[in-house]
Design a protein around this motif. Structure first.
Motif, PDB file in Angstrom:
ATOM      1  N   LYS A 254     -24.313   9.151  37.686  1.00  0.00           N
ATOM      2  CA  LYS A 254     -23.009   8.698  38.167  1.00  0.00           C
ATOM      3  C   LYS A 254     -23.137   7.577  39.194  1.00  0.00           C
ATOM      4  O   LYS A 254     -22.235   6.739  39.321  1.00  0.00           O
ATOM      5  N   THR A 255     -24.228   7.592  39.941  1.00  0.00           N
ATOM      6  CA  THR A 255     -24.367   6.608  41.015  1.00  0.00           C
ATOM      7  C   THR A 255     -25.293   5.451  40.652  1.00  0.00           C
ATOM      8  O   THR A 255     -25.345   4.460  41.392  1.00  0.00           O
ATOM      9  N   MET A 256     -26.022   5.566  39.541  1.00  0.00           N
ATOM     10  CA  MET A 256     -26.835   4.444  39.075  1.00  0.00           C
ATOM     11  C   MET A 256     -25.902   3.366  38.551  1.00  0.00           C
ATOM     12  O   MET A 256     -24.945   3.660  37.837  1.00  0.00           O
ATOM     13  N   THR A 257     -26.170   2.105  38.873  1.00  0.00           N
ATOM     14  CA  THR A 257     -25.278   1.031  38.428  1.00  0.00           C
ATOM     15  C   THR A 257     -26.031   0.015  37.571  1.00  0.00           C
ATOM     16  O   THR A 257     -27.199  -0.278  37.802  1.00  0.00           O
ATOM     17  N   PHE A 258     -25.298  -0.493  36.583  1.00  0.00           N
ATOM     18  CA  PHE A 258     -25.834  -1.464  35.634  1.00  0.00           C
ATOM     19  C   PHE A 258     -24.748  -2.511  35.367  1.00  0.00           C
ATOM     20  O   PHE A 258     -23.553  -2.218  35.432  1.00  0.00           O
ATOM     21  N   THR A 259     -25.187  -3.707  35.037  1.00  0.00           N
ATOM     22  CA  THR A 259     -24.257  -4.749  34.626  1.00  0.00           C
ATOM     23  C   THR A 259     -24.181  -4.767  33.112  1.00  0.00           C
ATOM     24  O   THR A 259     -25.193  -4.947  32.425  1.00  0.00           O
ATOM     25  N   VAL A 260     -22.993  -4.566  32.581  1.00  0.00           N
ATOM     26  CA  VAL A 260     -22.778  -4.492  31.138  1.00  0.00           C
ATOM     27  C   VAL A 260     -21.615  -5.412  30.784  1.00  0.00           C
ATOM     28  O   VAL A 260     -20.476  -5.180  31.219  1.00  0.00           O
ATOM     29  N   ASP A 261     -21.906  -6.457  30.042  1.00  0.00           N
ATOM     30  CA  ASP A 261     -20.879  -7.426  29.661  1.00  0.00           C
ATOM     31  C   ASP A 261     -20.082  -7.918  30.869  1.00  0.00           C
ATOM     32  O   ASP A 261     -18.850  -8.041  30.827  1.00  0.00           O
ATOM     33  N   GLY A 262     -20.797  -8.176  31.953  1.00  0.00           N
ATOM     34  CA  GLY A 262     -20.180  -8.723  33.154  1.00  0.00           C
ATOM     35  C   GLY A 262     -19.508  -7.709  34.046  1.00  0.00           C
ATOM     36  O   GLY A 262     -18.981  -8.069  35.109  1.00  0.00           O
ATOM     37  N   LEU A 263     -19.519  -6.446  33.673  1.00  0.00           N
ATOM     38  CA  LEU A 263     -18.890  -5.390  34.461  1.00  0.00           C
ATOM     39  C   LEU A 263     -19.953  -4.468  35.048  1.00  0.00           C
ATOM     40  O   LEU A 263     -21.026  -4.302  34.478  1.00  0.00           O
ATOM     41  N   THR A 264     -19.635  -3.849  36.176  1.00  0.00           N
ATOM     42  CA  THR A 264     -20.534  -2.873  36.785  1.00  0.00           C
ATOM     43  C   THR A 264     -20.154  -1.481  36.298  1.00  0.00           C
ATOM     44  O   THR A 264     -18.998  -1.071  36.421  1.00  0.00           O
ATOM     45  N   MET A 265     -21.132  -0.793  35.746  1.00  0.00           N
ATOM     46  CA  MET A 265     -20.889   0.545  35.200  1.00  0.00           C
ATOM     47  C   MET A 265     -21.999   1.478  35.648  1.00  0.00           C
ATOM     48  O   MET A 265     -23.122   1.046  35.919  1.00  0.00           O
ATOM     49  N   ASN A 266     -21.676   2.792  35.702  1.00  0.00           N
ATOM     50  CA  ASN A 266     -22.743   3.751  35.904  1.00  0.00           C
ATOM     51  C   ASN A 266     -23.391   4.055  34.545  1.00  0.00           C
ATOM     52  O   ASN A 266     -22.976   3.529  33.509  1.00  0.00           O
ATOM     53  N   ALA A 267     -24.408   4.883  34.551  1.00  0.00           N
ATOM     54  CA  ALA A 267     -25.166   5.123  33.317  1.00  0.00           C
ATOM     55  C   ALA A 267     -24.289   5.697  32.218  1.00  0.00           C
ATOM     56  O   ALA A 267     -24.384   5.296  31.049  1.00  0.00           O
ATOM     57  N   ALA A 270     -21.880   3.125  30.801  1.00  0.00           N
ATOM     58  CA  ALA A 270     -22.594   2.169  29.956  1.00  0.00           C
ATOM     59  C   ALA A 270     -22.885   2.765  28.586  1.00  0.00           C
ATOM     60  O   ALA A 270     -22.772   2.084  27.558  1.00  0.00           O
ATOM     61  N   CYS A 271     -23.261   4.037  28.561  1.00  0.00           N
ATOM     62  CA  CYS A 271     -23.490   4.708  27.276  1.00  0.00           C
ATOM     63  C   CYS A 271     -22.213   4.711  26.441  1.00  0.00           C
ATOM     64  O   CYS A 271     -22.231   4.366  25.253  1.00  0.00           O
ATOM     65  N   VAL A 272     -21.117   5.086  27.062  1.00  0.00           N
ATOM     66  CA  VAL A 272     -19.833   5.113  26.352  1.00  0.00           C
ATOM     67  C   VAL A 272     -19.474   3.724  25.840  1.00  0.00           C
ATOM     68  O   VAL A 272     -18.991   3.566  24.710  1.00  0.00           O
ATOM     69  N   HIS A 273     -19.710   2.704  26.652  1.00  0.00           N
ATOM     70  CA  HIS A 273     -19.384   1.332  26.260  1.00  0.00           C
ATOM     71  C   HIS A 273     -20.086   0.955  24.951  1.00  0.00           C
ATOM     72  O   HIS A 273     -19.439   0.419  24.031  1.00  0.00           O
ATOM     73  N   TYR A 274     -21.378   1.216  24.868  1.00  0.00           N
ATOM     74  CA  TYR A 274     -22.104   0.822  23.660  1.00  0.00           C
ATOM     75  C   TYR A 274     -21.741   1.702  22.465  1.00  0.00           C
ATOM     76  O   TYR A 274     -21.740   1.226  21.323  1.00  0.00           O
ATOM     77  N   CYS A 275     -21.394   2.945  22.712  1.00  0.00           N
ATOM     78  CA  CYS A 275     -20.888   3.788  21.620  1.00  0.00           C
ATOM     79  C   CYS A 275     -19.566   3.231  21.095  1.00  0.00           C
ATOM     80  O   CYS A 275     -19.329   3.196  19.877  1.00  0.00           O
ATOM     81  N   ASP A 276     -18.708   2.789  22.007  1.00  0.00           N
ATOM     82  CA  ASP A 276     -17.438   2.175  21.608  1.00  0.00           C
ATOM     83  C   ASP A 276     -17.678   0.922  20.769  1.00  0.00           C
ATOM     84  O   ASP A 276     -16.981   0.681  19.769  1.00  0.00           O
ATOM     85  N   GLU A 277     -18.639   0.108  21.188  1.00  0.00           N
ATOM     86  CA  GLU A 277     -18.933  -1.124  20.465  1.00  0.00           C
ATOM     87  C   GLU A 277     -19.400  -0.826  19.039  1.00  0.00           C
ATOM     88  O   GLU A 277     -19.044  -1.537  18.090  1.00  0.00           O
TER      89      GLU A 277
END
Length: 544
Positions: A254-267, A270-277
């Motif tokens: 929950k507290t780990m942060t990543f940049t995904v398509d220009g947005l900051t997301m937690n782990a 980010a997983c949900v984002h790529y599943c959506d894609e």
């Protein structure tokens, strides 16, 4: 077609003198270099397409799946999912399978070293391909250059992912002909972030195509395949970002942060984002669960990444059905068999065998009870019917009255009755990634993030006619076993849930396993012998 069907393949021998110096590549019959690299098409064939020859395999420890004593076996028979018991004089094999189940592997394990070599061989071939593409860039447009290099880098990410997943702290080499003696080991979190960064950089230049469909992109690393790998990386972020997995502490997704398509997301986001894609690309559940594993499964709307199989055109093999069937069962379909692999008791109980709530997938995934072929009961040499015993299992069945018949056996993949080599050369493509896994990853990531993953879990269960269950983490883990049985993902699941190093099924933890050091394998002794800069993972000894 730019796939494995191409006959113009160039396998470099230069890698032999660098990182993978002990590998034996057969260089007979290679095209002269001036012909291999005289056009953009030939450059692609001989630097990118050739890499796909290594996704599958036909000998021990080779291929991502299909063969034995390699990735699949280390990820499956070390878990609560399946077991290869000792059956009298069969399957002792120096204690290999029993040690795998009990987590008693060692750094001197030859099969483990061969798996390490296989994975690094392909990573180093990727490095060489990139160097050759750079040397011949004048043949390419800027668009082609980005496409070629991104595809190679994505394949390399896949193999470094497997290395990181298995061994944790590994050398991460991206230069061609780098001396093995000079490479340094990197922490797991560093490799994890490197893979994510490179995959994300590759995404815009990968073909947005369905890799499982026959055609120009069949079996290739396309954008949805890379997105699936990213989703899996983020789902396991708490594991992969942990540089000391023996201290009973780990990062918080929950507290780990990543940049995904220009947005900051937690782990989890980010997983949900790529599943959506991936879902946006048109993947969906195949109405018939079994079709994904049928002889002609190339048109599945669910499969995302497969190992193309064709008994005439390809050398890839699938050993698992052959390894599991009883001898008489194999003979009844006109093939041989090895009478080995079985489901564990934990798995059989999870499916509800022997109860009024038997999961409908049991009949698809397993052979159980009285065996029939073409409507006829199969008989043993004694003349008695062949009856598999799902509720009988032990690590050593020697002297048991069910020594040869204990255990539910692998079914799942439809038997290709026209297969060669006792069924090992089949037409069913081997399924590596599919959309049902995407739904279960998304459900789990949402629940871990405090959200509702019910709809995705419901979709997976409704497809097979099973009633809904609350989308809790425990139920999602159970569903992953029911849905993904025999697909080589169980070890990662148990590690992510903190269960891999604990007691399950017939297995009791080995001495000192409470520190969870077994969630990674030891760095092979022979690898350390070749480079004394490598250090052993905690909890293991480097045997001489």
């Amino acid at each position: 077609m730019i796939t494995k069907r191409l006959l113009l393949l160039f396998a470099t021998a230069l890698v032999l003198s660098t990182f993978s110096s002990c590998l034996d590549e057969n260089t007979k019959g290679l095209l002269p270099e001036e012909k291999a690299y005289n056009s953009a098409t030939n450059l692609y064939i001989n630097t990118v397409a050739t890499l796909y020859n290594y996704i599958g395999g036909n000998s021990d420890s080779q291929g991502l799946e299909g063969t034995v004593r390699g990735l699949y076996d280390y990820n499956t028979f070390s878990t609560d999912e399946a077991i290869i018991p000792i059956r009298g004089g069969d399957w002792y094999d120096g204690g290999f399978w029993q040690n795998l189940y009990e987590h008693r592997w060692t750094a001197s394990d030859e099969a483990l070293y061969n798996t390490w070599l296989y994975l690094y061989k392909v990573a180093m071939l990727c490095n060489h391909s990139l160097a050759v593409i750079d040397a011949n860039r004048s043949l390419l447009t800027d668009k082609d250059y980005l496409a070629y290099t991104s595809e190679v880098k994505a394949v390399r990410c896949l193999f470094y992912y497997e290395l990181m997943d298995m061994f944790g702290r590994i050398p991460y080499v991206t230069k061609d002909q780098e001396s093995y003696a000079d490479v340094k080991q990197q922490e797991r979190s560093t490799v994890f972030h490197n893979i994510i960064d490179e995959l994300q950089a590759c995404l815009p230049y990968l073909a947005n195509e369905h890799s499982n469909l026959e055609g120009n992109y069949y079996g290739r690393m396309t954008r949805p395949v890379a997105q699936f790998l990213l989703a899996r990386l983020f789902l396991n972020a708490e594991v992969y970002a942990d540089d000391d997995w023996t201290d009973k502490q780990h990062p918080d997704g929950k507290t780990m942060t990543f940049t995904v398509d220009g947005l900051t997301m937690n782990a989890w986001q980010a997983c949900v984002h790529y599943c959506d894609e991936i879902e946006k690309e048109g993947y969906q559940l195949q109405p018939d669960y079994a079709f994904n594993f049928s002889v002609h499964n190339e048109t599945s709307v669910e499969n995302i990444f497969t190992i193309p199989m064709d008994k005439i055109k390809y050398q890839n093999q699938f050993w698992y059905l052959y390894r599991s069937r009883h001898y008489a069962h194999g003979g009844a379909i006109g093939m041989d068999a090895e009478n080995g692999t079985s489901a564990t008791l934990a798995t059989v109980h999870a499916y509800g065998y022997g109860t009024d709530s038997l999961d409908t997938r049991f009949a698809i995934n397993f052979y159980a009870d009285t065996v029939k072929v073409d409507g006829k009961v199969v008989t043993q040499e004694s003349g008695e019917p062949l009856v598999y015993q799902p509720l009988v299992m032990a690590e050593n069945l020697t002297y048991s009255p069910y020594e040869k018949t204990a255990g539910a056996r692998m079914a799942k993949y439809e038997i290709d009755r026209k297969a060669y080599a006792d069924g090992k050369l089949q037409d069913n493509d081997i399924v590596l990634f599919r959309f049902a896994d995407v739904l279960l990853m998304r459900a789990e990531a949402k629940v871990r993030n405090g959200e509702n993953g019910q709809s995705d879990l419901d979709a997976v269960r409704r497809r097979v006619g099973m009633p809904c269950r609350p989308a809790t983490l425990d139920n999602i883990l159970r569903e992953r076993l029911l849905e993904l049985m025999w697909e080589g993902s169980r070890r990662r699941d148990l590690i992510r849930y903190g269960l891999f190093h604990k007691a399950y099924d017939l297995r009791q933890p080995i001495e000192s396993e409470s520190d969870a050091h077994t969630i990674v394998f030891p760095i092979p002794t022979k690898a350390i012998d070749l480079n004394n800069k490598l250090t052993q993972n905690k909890g293991y000894k480097t045997e001489k």
